[in-house]
Design a protein around this motif. Structure first.
Motif, PDB file in Angstrom:
ATOM      1  N   ALA A   1       0.834  -1.203   0.000  1.00 40.19           N
ATOM      2  CA  ALA A   1       0.000   0.000   0.000  1.00 40.19           C
ATOM      3  C   ALA A   1       0.866   1.251   0.000  1.00 40.19           C
ATOM      4  O   ALA A   1       0.609   2.204  -0.750  1.00 40.19           O
ATOM      5  CB  ALA A   1      -0.925  -0.007   1.215  1.00 40.19           C
ATOM      6  N   PHE A   2       1.914   1.256   0.809  1.00 41.66           N
ATOM      7  CA  PHE A   2       2.769   2.446   0.875  1.00 41.66           C
ATOM      8  C   PHE A   2       3.595   2.610  -0.398  1.00 41.66           C
ATOM      9  O   PHE A   2       3.914   3.743  -0.787  1.00 41.66           O
ATOM     10  CB  PHE A   2       3.646   2.417   2.129  1.00 41.66           C
ATOM     11  CG  PHE A   2       2.977   3.071   3.303  1.00 41.66           C
ATOM     12  CD1 PHE A   2       3.307   4.360   3.677  1.00 41.66           C
ATOM     13  CD2 PHE A   2       1.980   2.420   4.001  1.00 41.66           C
ATOM     14  CE1 PHE A   2       2.671   4.987   4.737  1.00 41.66           C
ATOM     15  CE2 PHE A   2       1.328   3.026   5.056  1.00 41.66           C
ATOM     16  CZ  PHE A   2       1.679   4.321   5.427  1.00 41.66           C
ATOM     17  N   THR A   3       3.925   1.524  -1.047  1.00 44.57           N
ATOM     18  CA  THR A   3       4.591   1.635  -2.346  1.00 44.57           C
ATOM     19  C   THR A   3       3.692   2.372  -3.331  1.00 44.57           C
ATOM     20  O   THR A   3       4.152   3.232  -4.098  1.00 44.57           O
ATOM     21  CB  THR A   3       4.941   0.238  -2.886  1.00 44.57           C
ATOM     22  OG1 THR A   3       5.872  -0.385  -1.996  1.00 44.57           O
ATOM     23  CG2 THR A   3       5.556   0.323  -4.274  1.00 44.57           C
TER      24      THR A   3
ATOM     25  N   THR B   1      -4.375   1.860  -5.772  1.00 46.98           N
ATOM     26  CA  THR B   1      -4.239   2.864  -6.836  1.00 46.98           C
ATOM     27  C   THR B   1      -5.566   3.567  -7.076  1.00 46.98           C
ATOM     28  O   THR B   1      -5.634   4.794  -7.193  1.00 46.98           O
ATOM     29  CB  THR B   1      -3.747   2.201  -8.131  1.00 46.98           C
ATOM     30  OG1 THR B   1      -2.460   1.601  -7.888  1.00 46.98           O
ATOM     31  CG2 THR B   1      -3.624   3.224  -9.251  1.00 46.98           C
ATOM     32  N   ARG B   2      -6.646   2.805  -7.133  1.00 42.73           N
ATOM     33  CA  ARG B   2      -7.974   3.394  -7.324  1.00 42.73           C
ATOM     34  C   ARG B   2      -8.363   4.275  -6.141  1.00 42.73           C
ATOM     35  O   ARG B   2      -8.973   5.339  -6.316  1.00 42.73           O
ATOM     36  CB  ARG B   2      -9.007   2.284  -7.486  1.00 42.73           C
ATOM     37  CG  ARG B   2      -8.843   1.473  -8.759  1.00 42.73           C
ATOM     38  CD  ARG B   2      -9.885   1.882  -9.765  1.00 42.73           C
ATOM     39  NE  ARG B   2      -9.945   0.958 -10.887  1.00 42.73           N
ATOM     40  CZ  ARG B   2     -10.881   1.008 -11.814  1.00 42.73           C
ATOM     41  NH1 ARG B   2     -11.838   1.900 -11.752  1.00 42.73           N
ATOM     42  NH2 ARG B   2     -10.863   0.160 -12.822  1.00 42.73           N
ATOM     43  N   LEU B   3      -8.054   3.841  -4.926  1.00 41.65           N
ATOM     44  CA  LEU B   3      -8.394   4.639  -3.751  1.00 41.65           C
ATOM     45  C   LEU B   3      -7.691   5.989  -3.779  1.00 41.65           C
ATOM     46  O   LEU B   3      -8.302   7.034  -3.517  1.00 41.65           O
ATOM     47  CB  LEU B   3      -8.022   3.879  -2.474  1.00 41.65           C
ATOM     48  CG  LEU B   3      -8.837   2.624  -2.162  1.00 41.65           C
ATOM     49  CD1 LEU B   3      -8.235   1.881  -0.976  1.00 41.65           C
ATOM     50  CD2 LEU B   3     -10.302   2.965  -1.884  1.00 41.65           C
ATOM     51  N   VAL B   4      -6.398   5.980  -4.095  1.00 35.05           N
ATOM     52  CA  VAL B   4      -5.631   7.227  -4.133  1.00 35.05           C
ATOM     53  C   VAL B   4      -6.147   8.127  -5.261  1.00 35.05           C
ATOM     54  O   VAL B   4      -6.352   9.335  -5.084  1.00 35.05           O
ATOM     55  CB  VAL B   4      -4.130   6.934  -4.305  1.00 35.05           C
ATOM     56  CG1 VAL B   4      -3.353   8.221  -4.548  1.00 35.05           C
ATOM     57  CG2 VAL B   4      -3.590   6.210  -3.077  1.00 35.05           C
ATOM     58  N   THR B   5      -6.347   7.545  -6.418  1.00 42.07           N
ATOM     59  CA  THR B   5      -6.772   8.314  -7.588  1.00 42.07           C
ATOM     60  C   THR B   5      -8.130   8.977  -7.370  1.00 42.07           C
ATOM     61  O   THR B   5      -8.354  10.121  -7.760  1.00 42.07           O
ATOM     62  CB  THR B   5      -6.843   7.400  -8.825  1.00 42.07           C
ATOM     63  OG1 THR B   5      -5.560   6.835  -9.065  1.00 42.07           O
ATOM     64  CG2 THR B   5      -7.265   8.174 -10.052  1.00 42.07           C
ATOM     65  N   SER B   6      -9.029   8.248  -6.721  1.00 39.28           N
ATOM     66  CA  SER B   6     -10.390   8.762  -6.515  1.00 39.28           C
ATOM     67  C   SER B   6     -10.541   9.506  -5.197  1.00 39.28           C
ATOM     68  O   SER B   6     -11.643   9.968  -4.878  1.00 39.28           O
ATOM     69  CB  SER B   6     -11.389   7.610  -6.552  1.00 39.28           C
ATOM     70  OG  SER B   6     -11.252   6.782  -5.403  1.00 39.28           O
ATOM     71  N   LYS B   7      -9.438   9.614  -4.433  1.00 37.50           N
ATOM     72  CA  LYS B   7      -9.512  10.218  -3.091  1.00 37.50           C
ATOM     73  C   LYS B   7     -10.588   9.504  -2.265  1.00 37.50           C
ATOM     74  O   LYS B   7     -11.427  10.122  -1.636  1.00 37.50           O
ATOM     75  CB  LYS B   7      -9.807  11.717  -3.176  1.00 37.50           C
ATOM     76  CG  LYS B   7      -8.766  12.529  -3.931  1.00 37.50           C
ATOM     77  CD  LYS B   7      -7.411  12.494  -3.247  1.00 37.50           C
ATOM     78  CE  LYS B   7      -6.393  13.370  -3.988  1.00 37.50           C
ATOM     79  NZ  LYS B   7      -5.040  13.263  -3.385  1.00 37.50           N
ATOM     80  N   TRP B   8     -10.529   8.182  -2.289  1.00 37.37           N
ATOM     81  CA  TRP B   8     -11.463   7.321  -1.554  1.00 37.37           C
ATOM     82  C   TRP B   8     -12.909   7.613  -1.955  1.00 37.37           C
ATOM     83  O   TRP B   8     -13.812   7.730  -1.134  1.00 37.37           O
ATOM     84  CB  TRP B   8     -11.250   7.467  -0.047  1.00 37.37           C
ATOM     85  CG  TRP B   8     -10.183   6.536   0.455  1.00 37.37           C
ATOM     86  CD1 TRP B   8     -10.377   5.367   1.130  1.00 37.37           C
ATOM     87  CD2 TRP B   8      -8.759   6.664   0.305  1.00 37.37           C
ATOM     88  NE1 TRP B   8      -9.164   4.759   1.408  1.00 37.37           N
ATOM     89  CE2 TRP B   8      -8.149   5.543   0.923  1.00 37.37           C
ATOM     90  CE3 TRP B   8      -7.931   7.618  -0.276  1.00 37.37           C
ATOM     91  CZ2 TRP B   8      -6.785   5.342   0.957  1.00 37.37           C
ATOM     92  CZ3 TRP B   8      -6.553   7.430  -0.243  1.00 37.37           C
ATOM     93  CH2 TRP B   8      -5.987   6.307   0.361  1.00 37.37           C
ATOM     94  N   GLY B   9     -13.088   7.730  -3.286  1.00 38.15           N
ATOM     95  CA  GLY B   9     -14.430   7.870  -3.833  1.00 38.15           C
ATOM     96  C   GLY B   9     -14.956   9.289  -3.891  1.00 38.15           C
ATOM     97  O   GLY B   9     -16.101   9.512  -4.293  1.00 38.15           O
ATOM     98  N   ARG B  10     -14.133  10.269  -3.549  1.00 33.13           N
ATOM     99  CA  ARG B  10     -14.624  11.656  -3.521  1.00 33.13           C
ATOM    100  C   ARG B  10     -14.514  12.369  -4.859  1.00 33.13           C
ATOM    101  O   ARG B  10     -15.054  13.452  -5.033  1.00 33.13           O
ATOM    102  CB  ARG B  10     -13.867  12.457  -2.454  1.00 33.13           C
ATOM    103  CG  ARG B  10     -14.245  12.057  -1.030  1.00 33.13           C
ATOM    104  CD  ARG B  10     -13.631  12.981   0.012  1.00 33.13           C
ATOM    105  NE  ARG B  10     -12.189  12.764   0.123  1.00 33.13           N
ATOM    106  CZ  ARG B  10     -11.277  13.662  -0.207  1.00 33.13           C
ATOM    107  NH1 ARG B  10     -11.637  14.836  -0.718  1.00 33.13           N
ATOM    108  NH2 ARG B  10      -9.984  13.392  -0.059  1.00 33.13           N
TER     109      ARG B  10
END
Length: 367
Positions: free
Chosen positions: A265-267, A352-361
């Motif tokens: 995750a940190f990578t 990657t999806r979580l970071v890109t979407s700012k956790w869905g925001r």
């Protein structure tokens, strides 16, 4: 042979996906049991399910109100036509209160078992449970009925108690218990539409709200997609598959450890410029005694960020100090097409999806 399958919790994250899979996989009629306090609410849920399930549902589905907290459960359903029951209705919060867990998850299963006893043509009663019904057991966990070993939270206890109630009736009716893993994404792409403790804990790490890592870094964590889980459950509902307890999860050899998942995750986080600017370091492993002391200290800071951060992790954190391996030989034997997602690729894609979407925001493509 065509029959009628009742799905409780049919409008839930897995329930509606399972309904779609069963429409595609066989020719059963489906009774979609949902919780609805009024005719208006039932109409709304019926319309949403019809839209999601599409034309395949026409003529083969019926949506009914069913609250597992009431003894009048499924009074609108003729038990004589029911051939399968899939019980997915439950409160799944790790911080669920004891009385709620007891009434919904345990007593609700008992109420549905009483309905099932009147279904003279019943061929399968499948309970969707959780791997963590194993509670404080450690080591290899077999696909079998488990004695109580204590529990980290009321949710775990309630799912174990529901299993125990149902398996106690195995001589009277065809019973299967399907223990599900932590579902972290819809599919192998890492797309997330339902967030849980996995995603919320990663969010705390990403934004620097939690700098400690509770748990033994060697603890295996069983992760899967909704696609894998629903495909496995669909197979295990096949009449050719024997009753029993099944671990609907990847093989132990395909189960990463807590430490490996955090490192991965940190990578992913470190590829994000905003994360790098914050200069955050990877969380420091914390032994159970120290974490318990921290939780005790945080109780006096109820309005502070420390308490808020720990409150989202603490109901499950103790489980991370209890390494266990979930055997899945029965699942693999019953499912020749068994193919679990690569956990490392899945974790990378999901993070990657979580970071890109700012956790869905925000939409992912705008990053």
């Amino acid at each position: 042979m065509r029959g009628t399958t009742v799905i409780t919790g049919a409008d839930g994250y897995l329930g509606r996906r399972l309904a779609a899979a069963l429409l595609d996989d066989g020719d059963d009629d489906l009774i979609l049991a949902v919780r609805a306090a009024s005719a208006t609410e039932l109409d709304g849920k019926r319309a949403r399910l019809a839209e999601e399930l599409g034309p395949d549902a026409v003529g083969r589905t019926r949506c009914v109100a069913a609250d597992v907290r009431h003894d009048s459960l499924l009074t609108d359903v003729d038990p004589g036509v029911v051939t399968r029951i899939v019980h997915g209705a439950a409160v799944t919060r790790f911080n669920v209160e004891h009385d709620v867990a007891a009434d919904v998850n345990v007593a609700g299963t008992v109420r549905l078992r009483a309905f099932a006893a009147r279904c003279e043509n019943l061929r399968r009663f499948a309970l969707l449970s959780t791997l963590y019904a194993a509670g404080e057991h450690q080591g290899d966990i077999a696909e079998e009925r488990l004695p109580s070993a204590g529990f980290v939270n009321h949710y775990e206890w309630s799912k174990w108690a529901a299993e125990d109630q149902l398996l106690g009736a195995a001589r009277e009716m065809p019973v299967s218990v399907l223990r599900l893993p932590t579902v972290v994404a819809d599919d192998d792409s890492g797309h997330v539409t339902q967030y849980n403790v996995f995603h919320n804990t990663l969010k705390l790490f990403h934004y620097g709200l939690l700098s400690l890592l509770p748990g033994d870094e060697k603890t295996p964590l069983s992760l899967a997609t909704a696609d894998f889980t629903v495909s496995a459950v669909t197979r295990l509902l096949d009449p050719a598959v024997a009753d029993g307890v099944y671990h609907v999860c990847p093989d132990p050899a395909e189960t990463p450890t807590l430490g490996e998942l955090v490192d991965l995750a940190f990578t992913v986080f470190e590829r994000d410029a905003g994360f790098r600017r914050r200069g955050l370091i990877r969380p420091v492993p914390c032994d159970r005694e120290s974490f318990d002391d921290l939780l005790h200290a945080a109780t006096g800071l109820r309005a502070g960020p420390l308490h808020q951060s720990l409150a989202s992790v603490s109901p499950f954190a103790a489980q991370l100090y209890l390494p266990k391996t979930f055997r899945n030989e029965a699942l693999r034997a019953a499912w020749p097409a068994y193919a679990a997602p690569d956990p490392y690729a899945l974790t990378e894609a999901t993070c990657t999806r979580l970071v890109t979407s700012k956790w869905g925001r925000r939409p992912e493509e705008t990053s």
